[in-house]
Design a protein around this motif. Structure first.
Motif, short mmCIF file in Angstrom:
data_model
loop_
_atom_site.label_atom_id
_atom_site.label_comp_id
_atom_site.label_asym_id
_atom_site.label_seq_id
_atom_site.Cartn_x
_atom_site.Cartn_y
_atom_site.Cartn_z
N LYS A 1 0.85 -1.19 0.00
CA LYS A 1 0.00 0.00 0.00
C LYS A 1 0.90 1.25 0.00
O LYS A 1 1.87 1.31 0.74
N PRO A 2 0.60 2.22 -0.85
CA PRO A 2 1.42 3.44 -0.89
C PRO A 2 1.40 4.16 0.47
O PRO A 2 0.44 4.06 1.22
N GLU A 3 2.50 4.86 0.74
CA GLU A 3 2.57 5.60 2.00
C GLU A 3 1.54 6.72 2.04
O GLU A 3 1.01 7.05 3.09
N GLN A 4 1.26 7.32 0.88
CA GLN A 4 0.23 8.34 0.83
C GLN A 4 -1.14 7.67 0.84
O GLN A 4 -1.28 6.55 0.39
N GLN A 5 -2.11 8.39 1.35
CA GLN A 5 -3.48 7.88 1.31
C GLN A 5 -4.08 8.29 -0.03
O GLN A 5 -4.33 9.46 -0.28
N ILE A 6 -4.31 7.31 -0.89
CA ILE A 6 -4.91 7.55 -2.20
C ILE A 6 -6.39 7.23 -2.11
O ILE A 6 -6.77 6.13 -1.70
N THR A 7 -7.23 8.18 -2.47
CA THR A 7 -8.67 7.95 -2.49
C THR A 7 -9.22 8.42 -3.83
O THR A 7 -8.65 9.29 -4.48
N ILE A 8 -10.32 7.79 -4.22
CA ILE A 8 -11.03 8.20 -5.42
C ILE A 8 -12.48 8.45 -5.04
O ILE A 8 -12.98 7.88 -4.07
N GLU A 9 -13.11 9.33 -5.79
CA GLU A 9 -14.52 9.66 -5.54
C GLU A 9 -15.27 9.65 -6.86
O GLU A 9 -14.92 10.39 -7.79
N PHE A 10 -16.29 8.80 -6.93
CA PHE A 10 -17.15 8.74 -8.10
C PHE A 10 -18.38 9.59 -7.87
O PHE A 10 -19.05 9.45 -6.85
N GLY A 11 -18.65 10.49 -8.81
CA GLY A 11 -19.86 11.30 -8.79
C GLY A 11 -20.62 11.05 -10.08
O GLY A 11 -20.47 10.01 -10.71
N ASP A 12 -21.41 12.00 -10.50
CA ASP A 12 -22.15 11.89 -11.75
C ASP A 12 -21.20 12.10 -12.92
O ASP A 12 -20.96 13.23 -13.35
N ASN A 13 -20.61 11.02 -13.41
CA ASN A 13 -19.67 11.01 -14.53
C ASN A 13 -18.41 11.82 -14.30
O ASN A 13 -17.74 12.23 -15.24
N ILE A 14 -18.09 12.07 -13.02
CA ILE A 14 -16.84 12.73 -12.65
C ILE A 14 -16.10 11.83 -11.68
O ILE A 14 -16.67 11.33 -10.71
N LEU A 15 -14.82 11.60 -11.95
CA LEU A 15 -13.96 10.81 -11.08
C LEU A 15 -12.87 11.73 -10.54
O LEU A 15 -12.11 12.31 -11.32
N LYS A 16 -12.81 11.86 -9.22
CA LYS A 16 -11.80 12.70 -8.58
C LYS A 16 -10.80 11.80 -7.86
O LYS A 16 -11.18 10.81 -7.25
N THR A 17 -9.53 12.18 -7.94
CA THR A 17 -8.47 11.45 -7.26
C THR A 17 -7.84 12.37 -6.22
O THR A 17 -7.55 13.54 -6.51
N TYR A 18 -7.63 11.82 -5.03
CA TYR A 18 -7.04 12.58 -3.92
C TYR A 18 -5.78 11.88 -3.45
O TYR A 18 -5.71 10.66 -3.40
N ASN A 19 -4.77 12.67 -3.09
CA ASN A 19 -3.55 12.17 -2.50
C ASN A 19 -3.40 12.86 -1.15
O ASN A 19 -3.23 14.08 -1.10
N ASN A 20 -3.48 12.09 -0.07
CA ASN A 20 -3.47 12.67 1.28
C ASN A 20 -4.50 13.78 1.42
O ASN A 20 -4.22 14.86 1.92
N GLU A 21 -5.70 13.52 0.94
CA GLU A 21 -6.86 14.41 1.02
C GLU A 21 -6.76 15.68 0.18
O GLU A 21 -7.58 16.58 0.31
N THR A 22 -5.74 15.76 -0.67
CA THR A 22 -5.59 16.89 -1.59
C THR A 22 -6.03 16.43 -2.97
O THR A 22 -5.51 15.43 -3.49
N LEU A 23 -6.96 17.16 -3.57
CA LEU A 23 -7.44 16.83 -4.90
C LEU A 23 -6.30 16.95 -5.90
O LEU A 23 -5.67 18.00 -6.01
N THR A 24 -6.00 15.86 -6.62
CA THR A 24 -4.89 15.86 -7.57
C THR A 24 -5.35 15.71 -9.01
O THR A 24 -4.58 16.03 -9.92
N ASN A 25 -6.57 15.21 -9.23
CA ASN A 25 -7.01 15.00 -10.62
C ASN A 25 -8.52 14.90 -10.67
O ASN A 25 -9.15 14.35 -9.77
N THR A 26 -9.10 15.45 -11.73
CA THR A 26 -10.53 15.33 -12.00
C THR A 26 -10.67 14.87 -13.45
O THR A 26 -10.08 15.46 -14.35
N GLN A 27 -11.43 13.78 -13.64
CA GLN A 27 -11.61 13.20 -14.96
C GLN A 27 -13.08 12.92 -15.21
O GLN A 27 -13.82 12.67 -14.27
N THR A 28 -13.47 12.94 -16.46
CA THR A 28 -14.82 12.51 -16.81
C THR A 28 -14.77 11.03 -17.17
O THR A 28 -13.74 10.53 -17.62
N PHE A 29 -15.87 10.33 -16.93
CA PHE A 29 -15.94 8.93 -17.28
C PHE A 29 -17.36 8.58 -17.67
O PHE A 29 -18.30 9.34 -17.42
#
Length: 139
Positions: free
Chosen positions: A49-77
């Protein structure tokens, strides 16, 4: 007359599709997930497991990626149902902002088992990502 009614009823029941089932999966996918394990690749290994806390959040066709609770990327899907390289037809997400080549979106099949989400890259010698659901009470 009863036979005709019965025949019409059967035709109507058989013509129904399973959109409700797909919508249920999409609803279950929404929310935040914390990365727990990465496995696969040429050696079929499990990465720590990476030392950083990696989280993803699925919304309405938006995927957000967080690294240690900091938003690092927003993508459409988008959601798709396609033939999988792993066999059969599977539910997939197609990430539009993560193109592989020639405008081909990255495909990942997904499966939800309880509070676990498994995302599998739809390519040979690629990875499976295991996530655990983050309860909204933890925020």
């Amino acid at each position: 007359m009863k036979k005709l009614f019965f025949l019409i009823a059967i035709v109507l029941l058989c013509s129904c599709n399973n959109d409700d089932k797909n919508n249920s999966s999409q609803t279950q996918l929404k929310g935040k997930w914390s990365l727990r394990n990465i496995s696969g690749g040429i050696n079929a290994m499990s990465l720590p497991k990476p030392e950083q806390q990696i989280t993803i959040e699925f919304g309405d066709n938006i995927l957000k990626t967080y690294n240690n609770e900091t938003l690092t990327n927003t993508q459409t899907f988008s959601y798709q149902t396609k033939k999988s390289i792993f066999g059969g037809t599977k539910k997939m997400i197609a990430v539009q902002n993560n193109l592989i080549a020639n405008d081909i979106p990255k495909l990942q099949s997904f499966e939800i088992k309880g509070d676990k989400l498994y995302l599998k890259d739809e390519c040979y010698d690629c990875y499976t990502y295991e996530y655990a659901r983050i309860n909204s009470a933890e925020f």
